[in-house]
Each structure stands twice: as C-alpha cells, then as structure tokens.
Design an enzyme around this catalytic site. Structure first.
Site, short mmCIF file in Angstrom:
data_model
loop_
_atom_site.label_atom_id
_atom_site.label_comp_id
_atom_site.label_asym_id
_atom_site.label_seq_id
_atom_site.Cartn_x
_atom_site.Cartn_y
_atom_site.Cartn_z
N ARG A 197 0.86 -1.18 0.00
CA ARG A 197 0.00 0.00 0.00
C ARG A 197 0.89 1.23 0.00
NH1 ARG A 197 -3.61 -2.71 -1.48
NH2 ARG A 197 -5.55 -3.23 -0.42
N HIS A 231 -1.93 1.21 -9.49
CA HIS A 231 -2.51 0.21 -8.58
C HIS A 231 -3.21 -0.91 -9.36
CE1 HIS A 231 -4.28 -0.45 -4.28
NE2 HIS A 231 -4.09 -1.62 -4.90
N GLU A 248 -3.72 8.00 -3.69
CA GLU A 248 -4.20 7.57 -5.03
C GLU A 248 -5.50 8.28 -5.38
OE1 GLU A 248 -4.43 3.32 -4.79
OE2 GLU A 248 -2.29 3.13 -4.44
P1 NAP Z 1 -1.02 -12.04 4.12
O1 NAP Z 1 -1.02 -13.43 3.60
O2 NAP Z 1 -1.82 -11.73 5.35
O3 NAP Z 1 0.51 -11.66 4.36
C1 NAP Z 1 0.90 -10.51 5.01
C2 NAP Z 1 2.22 -10.78 5.70
O4 NAP Z 1 2.67 -9.56 6.30
C3 NAP Z 1 2.12 -11.82 6.78
O5 NAP Z 1 3.04 -12.83 6.49
C4 NAP Z 1 2.49 -11.10 8.06
O6 NAP Z 1 3.36 -12.00 8.72
C5 NAP Z 1 3.22 -9.86 7.56
N1 NAP Z 1 3.03 -8.73 8.46
C6 NAP Z 1 1.91 -8.34 9.11
N2 NAP Z 1 2.17 -7.27 9.89
C7 NAP Z 1 3.48 -6.99 9.70
C8 NAP Z 1 4.35 -6.02 10.24
N3 NAP Z 1 3.91 -5.13 11.16
N4 NAP Z 1 5.64 -6.02 9.85
C9 NAP Z 1 6.08 -6.94 8.95
N5 NAP Z 1 5.31 -7.89 8.43
C10 NAP Z 1 4.02 -7.92 8.80
O7 NAP Z 1 -1.51 -11.01 3.03
P2 NAP Z 1 -1.30 -11.09 1.45
O8 NAP Z 1 -2.44 -11.77 0.82
O9 NAP Z 1 0.08 -11.59 1.17
O10 NAP Z 1 -1.40 -9.52 1.09
C11 NAP Z 1 -0.46 -8.61 1.62
C12 NAP Z 1 -0.84 -7.17 1.31
O11 NAP Z 1 -0.63 -6.91 -0.07
C13 NAP Z 1 -2.32 -6.81 1.52
O12 NAP Z 1 -2.61 -6.50 2.88
C14 NAP Z 1 -2.54 -5.65 0.60
O13 NAP Z 1 -2.39 -4.42 1.28
C15 NAP Z 1 -1.43 -5.80 -0.45
N6 NAP Z 1 -2.00 -6.07 -1.79
C16 NAP Z 1 -1.77 -5.19 -2.79
C17 NAP Z 1 -2.30 -5.42 -4.06
C18 NAP Z 1 -2.04 -4.50 -5.21
O14 NAP Z 1 -2.88 -4.40 -6.10
N7 NAP Z 1 -0.92 -3.85 -5.27
C19 NAP Z 1 -3.10 -6.55 -4.29
C20 NAP Z 1 -3.32 -7.43 -3.23
C21 NAP Z 1 -2.77 -7.18 -1.98
P3 NAP Z 1 3.59 -11.96 10.29
O15 NAP Z 1 2.23 -12.12 10.90
O16 NAP Z 1 4.52 -13.06 10.57
O17 NAP Z 1 4.18 -10.63 10.53
#
Ligand code: NAP
Length: 316
Positions: A235, A282, A264
C-alpha cells in the site's frame, strides 16, 4: 436477495456491479457527490444491510455508524486498511476479503516491476519510439536482476509467491515479518533496516497497519543504497514518498517500481521525470481472470451470509 440493500462504494468491477444489480437492490455511493453522501446514507439506512468496498473506498467508522442495519462488509481486496475493523467487531458486523485468488498476479507484477526498473524497460521502449535508437545509437547498459538478493517485507501469501518466483531467477531470499517462518529456507532478518542492508531488491508485501505506515523511511532507503531497488506492491503509505523522491534524485537509492501511492490517484509529479522509476496505477490484481475471481468471492460471501451458510473467506 432481491430486496437486499447493498452499498457499492466505488466503481470497482463491471461484472460485479452487474451481478449485484441483478441480484440485489444496489446503491452506488460514488454517484452522489461527497458533500451529499451523509444525506444519501441516511435516506437509505433502513435498507442497506451489506457494504461492498475496495482498496480505494471501504467502510469507515462514519459509514458504519450511519447504517444501523449493516450486517456484512465484503471487500473486493485482500487488504483491509480501508475498513474500520474495530468498529465492525463492536457492532458484530461480519467482514470478508478476497485472499489467494489475487496472489499470483500481484507476485507476477512485483517481479515485473523489479525487472522493468533494473533493465529500464519503459525507458528503453521510449528510446525506440522517440527515434533515439536511430539518431543516438545503442541504448546504455542496464543492471541484471537474476541472482540479486531479494528482500521481502511481509512473508505472507504474496510475499511467498514473490519469493518462489525470485528463486527461479537464482535470487537468494531474505525477509522480515513479525515472526520467523520455520517452514521456509529463506533467511530471516529481525528488523527492516537489516533486511534493506542485506538485499538489492526490497519488495513491500505486508498489510497497511499503524505499525507498517512508512515502514520504508529514509533510513531504510539509505540502507538499501544507491544500487538498491524498492518495489512497492503493498500500500502507498508503506513508503515515505517525499523521502523516496529525495533519495532517488540524490542518488541514494538506485530505483523504484511502485504500484501503490499515498494519495491515489495522485502520484507525485516529481517522479515523472525519473528514468529509474516505474509507476503503475494500482494494478497488482488487475487482470480479467483475477478480478472476475475476486468478484465471485464477494458475491459468494454475500450469498453465504444471507442464506445462513459459512462465509467463504471470513475475516471477522
Ligand atoms: P497475508 O497473507 O496476510 O501476508 C501478510 C504478511 O505480512 C504476513 O506474512 C504477516 O506476517 C506480515 N506482516 C503483518 N504485519 C506486519 C508487520 N507489522 N511487519 C512486517 N510484516 C508484517 O496477506 P497477502 O495476501 O500476502 O497480502 C499482503 C498485502 O498486499 C495486503 O494486505 C494488501 O495491502 C497488499 N495487496 C496489494 C495489491 C495490489 O494491487 N498492489 C493486491 C493485493 C494485496 P507476520 O504475521 O509473521 O508478521
């Protein structure tokens, strides 16, 4: 579900909008000017039982408070930073998102951005189109992606998918998450500064929370260094944008591939003139295949909720 009032917050997907329109009583929030939205919500508060939001407009405390019949917020995104989750918990409102179905596309794009920045693909394309190849000769040499150490902030679904792809390019993987992931062979760093100092490409793939806002600050950019490349597919607010601009201009950071921005669709125009930057609007999950699957998940979750079946992808 015909009589069911659903508030769609943003024009996010034509197929989803058509299906909601066909199956429910659909209210399109964006068709009302911002200054009249409070009155619009008040006028329809008696019938709106579901909100469908996305990464741009979700369900904030004010929206939730204005909808006493609200039962579910179904997000057309995996990130939940635009939903007031505490408020939903207090009110017993269910929340769903669209995990997994978008993972591969976002990971593809992260690798694409890294290569586009390092091999200067957009700039080289402009070199051909402008006639410079003919007038000035061969394009300058660029930097290899294969074999570079890739650092990942947030080794979750998307982070792991980025790692898997980068491994195929012969890249060693280092990562920072709140906890070490013993089920991987990747090297864990206990803080972001160490991670940035020990990789050449830094990919942001964690959720946006108060703790991860500006997780990539000036110090982190300096640790990544003049040959380092930042890729943000998380984000916008993960990165301190004014500091990013300064680091790129001053040559303290090698380059950046950015899919998400702090305000954005506003993108700092200072970035437009930089050749070591690739800017995307995005589009991480923006393929026909994935957006259709996301829409089906939103519809499936609403249907499950209103027919008293288990939610497909519950968050709350
Ligand atoms: P996910 O499976 O929940 O993975 C997020 C990871 O971040 C987890 O492994 C978590 O691990 C870690 N995390 C959480 N809090 C943290 C912190 N304070 N410091 C460091 N690491 C932390 O989610 P995902 O499906 O991979 O998606 C991740 C993010 O990508 C979404 O939340 C979204 O904002 C973004 N996204 C962007 C797009 C785009 O179009 N650009 C599309 C989809 C998603 P731990 O619990 O071990 O910390």
């Amino acid at each position: 579900m015909e009589a069911l009032g659903v508030l769609l917050t943003f024009p996010m997907n034509p197929y989803l909008e058509e299906e909601l329109d066909r199956r429910c009583k659909l209210f399109r929030l964006w068709e009302t000017p911002p200054e009249s939205r409070r009155d619009f919500l008040r006028a329809h508060a008696g019938s709106i039982r579901a909100v469908v939001g996305n990464a741009q407009v979700g369900a904030d405390a004010e929206t939730i408070d204005s909808l006493p019949k609200l039962e579910i917020v179904s997000c057309f995104s995996v990130g939940l930073d635009k939903v007031d989750l505490d408020k939903c918990r207090q009110r017993g409102i269910r929340v769903t998102n669209t995990p997994d179905v978008l993972t591969e596309d976002v990971a593809d794009l992260a690798i694409g951005l890294a290569i586009a920045v390092m091999r200067r693909i957009p700039e080289a394309d402009r070199y051909v189109r402008s006639g410079s190849w003919k007038s000035k000769g061969d394009y300058k040499l660029t930097t290899r992606f294969s074999g570079k150490t890739v650092g990942i902030i947030g080794l979750g679904r998307i982070g792991k998918a980025v790692a898997k792809r980068a491994e195929a390019f012969g890249c060693p993987i280092v990562y920072y998450s709140r906890s070490e992931k013993p089920d991987t062979n990747y090297t864990y760093c206990s803080n972001v500064l160490d991670l940035a100092a020990n990789c050449q490409v830094l990919v942001v793939a964690c959720p946006l929370t108060p703790e991860t806002r500006h997780i990539v600050n000036r110090e982190v950019m300096d640790a990544l260094g003049p040959k380092g490349v930042l890729v943000n597919i998380g984000r916008g607010p993960h990165v301190d944008e004014p500091e990013l601009y300064k680091a790129l201009i001053e040559g303290r950071l090698g380059g950046a591939g950015i899919d998400v921005f702090e305000q954005e669709p506003h993108v700092p125009e200072e970035l437009f003139g930089l050749e070591n930057v690739v800017l995307l609007p995005h589009v991480g999950s923006g393929t026909i295949e994935t957006r259709t699957a996301m829409a089906d998940l939103v519809l499936g979750n609403l249907e499950a909720h209103f027919t008293n079946k288990p939610l497909l992808t519950p968050v709350i």
